[in-house]
Design an enzyme around this catalytic site. Structure first.
Site, short mmCIF file in Angstrom:
data_model
loop_
_atom_site.label_atom_id
_atom_site.label_comp_id
_atom_site.label_asym_id
_atom_site.label_seq_id
_atom_site.Cartn_x
_atom_site.Cartn_y
_atom_site.Cartn_z
N GLY A 31 0.83 -1.38 0.14
CA GLY A 31 -0.14 0.08 -0.27
C GLY A 31 1.10 1.09 -0.05
N TYR A 32 0.54 2.68 0.23
CA TYR A 32 0.43 3.78 0.23
C TYR A 32 1.71 3.66 -1.63
CZ TYR A 32 1.64 8.37 2.05
OH TYR A 32 1.67 9.99 1.89
N HIS A 34 2.31 4.67 -5.52
CA HIS A 34 2.19 5.83 -6.01
C HIS A 34 2.79 5.17 -7.50
CE1 HIS A 34 6.62 2.90 -5.71
NE2 HIS A 34 5.92 2.75 -4.85
N HIS A 37 3.93 1.68 -8.28
CA HIS A 37 3.09 0.54 -8.71
C HIS A 37 2.52 0.31 -9.77
CE1 HIS A 37 4.33 1.16 -3.91
NE2 HIS A 37 3.96 -0.18 -4.09
N LYS A 149 13.31 -2.01 -8.25
CA LYS A 149 13.64 -1.61 -7.38
C LYS A 149 14.51 -2.45 -5.81
CE LYS A 149 12.71 1.13 -3.90
NZ LYS A 149 12.21 0.99 -2.30
N ASP A 150 13.75 -2.95 -5.76
CA ASP A 150 13.85 -4.27 -4.95
C ASP A 150 14.40 -5.19 -5.68
OD1 ASP A 150 12.28 -2.28 -2.74
OD2 ASP A 150 10.63 -2.93 -3.56
#
Ligand code: PAF
Length: 283
Positions: A31-32, A34, A37, A149-150
């Protein structure tokens, strides 16, 4: 977009969609959300016909003292972003739904989970692998999407899926960056305006080190020194690691060749930021 919170509901909905001939793309998130996502949802929708997203802040991947309680959450905004990206089904379980009793079963990966971020977060990838395994069993998608990114997380999941024969295709999507190169992350919210302005140093360090490789440098230690030299221009940013590793084993490279991951992690005020470049060097 349909929103469900129980395992039974998400399974019933996915089973129904599959019976209708849909191909299921899945995007697990905390969640949260951007634009990064949203780009995963769009990629899932392009390659499949039905996109399922999960939002679950997974307690087992946070160590005591990390930011589980303060991890940013905004359910209404997340819902809007998912709807505008074309998500069809949102699975938003509670902690009790996912972990009805203390877990004694974990997925652990030797070596891969102890390198890079695993050194300062020794239980993190066990939590990630375990929850992703659970989510894949619950949703049973055809394809699952993660951001580059991960980079270590992506590798851990690819390896788990491969080693344990999960019937799912793992697809990665390029890192979504701000105009100054900073990789989009839910945790960027922790940065003060001043820290935010200087946080692009991770991207600048990776870019400068990559230029050195492009110019012919093949000594891993010297490239690592380049990364550290750029990062040290922000002395109050504390470097966790700056590494040049083999992209499939995460072992430090003495000589840069093959599939390479150049990865950095830096503590900036309340945030810990990570970024990486992956590339191939032939010869
Ligand atoms: O990358 C994330 O948001 C999380 O680590 C994941 C993959 C959703 C597992 O909780």
């Amino acid at each position: 977009m349909n929103i469900v919170s129980t395992i039974a509901e998400v399974r019933a909905e996915v089973t129904q969609q599959r019976a209708l001939g849909q191909r299921i793309g899945f995007i697990p998130t905390m969640g949260y959300l951007h634009e990064g996502h949203q780009s995963l949802v769009k990629a899932a929708k392009r390659a499949n016909t039905f996109a399922v997203c999960s939002i679950f802040v997974n307690p087992t991947q946070f160590a005591p003292g990390e930011d589980f309680d303060s991890y940013p959450r905004d359910a209404a905004r997340d819902q809007e972003l998912l709807e505008s990206a074309g998500c069809d089904l949102l699975f938003r379980p509670t902690v009790e739904e996912m972990y009805p009793r203390p877990t004694v079963t974990y997925v652990t990966l030797d070596t891969l989970s102890t390198r890079l971020c695993g050194k300062s977060r020794p239980t993190h990838f066990r939590g990630v692998a375990t929850v992703v395994a659970k989510l894949l069993h619950i949703v049973q998608p055809d394809e699952v999407f993660f951001g580059q990114k991960d980079g270590q997380q992506l590798l851990v999941i690819r390896r788990m899926v491969d080693d344990l024969n999960f019937p799912v295709q793992v697809t990665s999507v390029p890192t979504f960056r701000e105009a100054d190169g900073l990789a989009k992350s839910s945790r960027n919210i922790y940065l003060t305006p001043d820290e935010r302005q200087r946080a692009s140093i991770l991207y600048r360090a990776l870019t400068a080190a990559k230029q050195v490789v492009d110019a012919g440098e093949r000594d891993g230690q010297r490239v690592r020194q380049h990364l550290l030299a750029t990062l040290s221009s922000e002395p109050d940013f504390c470097v966790d690691y700056a590494e040049v590793v083999d992209a499939s084993t995460l072992e430090p490279l003495e000589t840069i060749r093959g599939d390479v991951m150049m990865a950095v992690a830096v503590y900036v005020g309340k945030a810990r930021l990570i970024d990486n470049f992956q590339f191939h060097v032939s010869g």
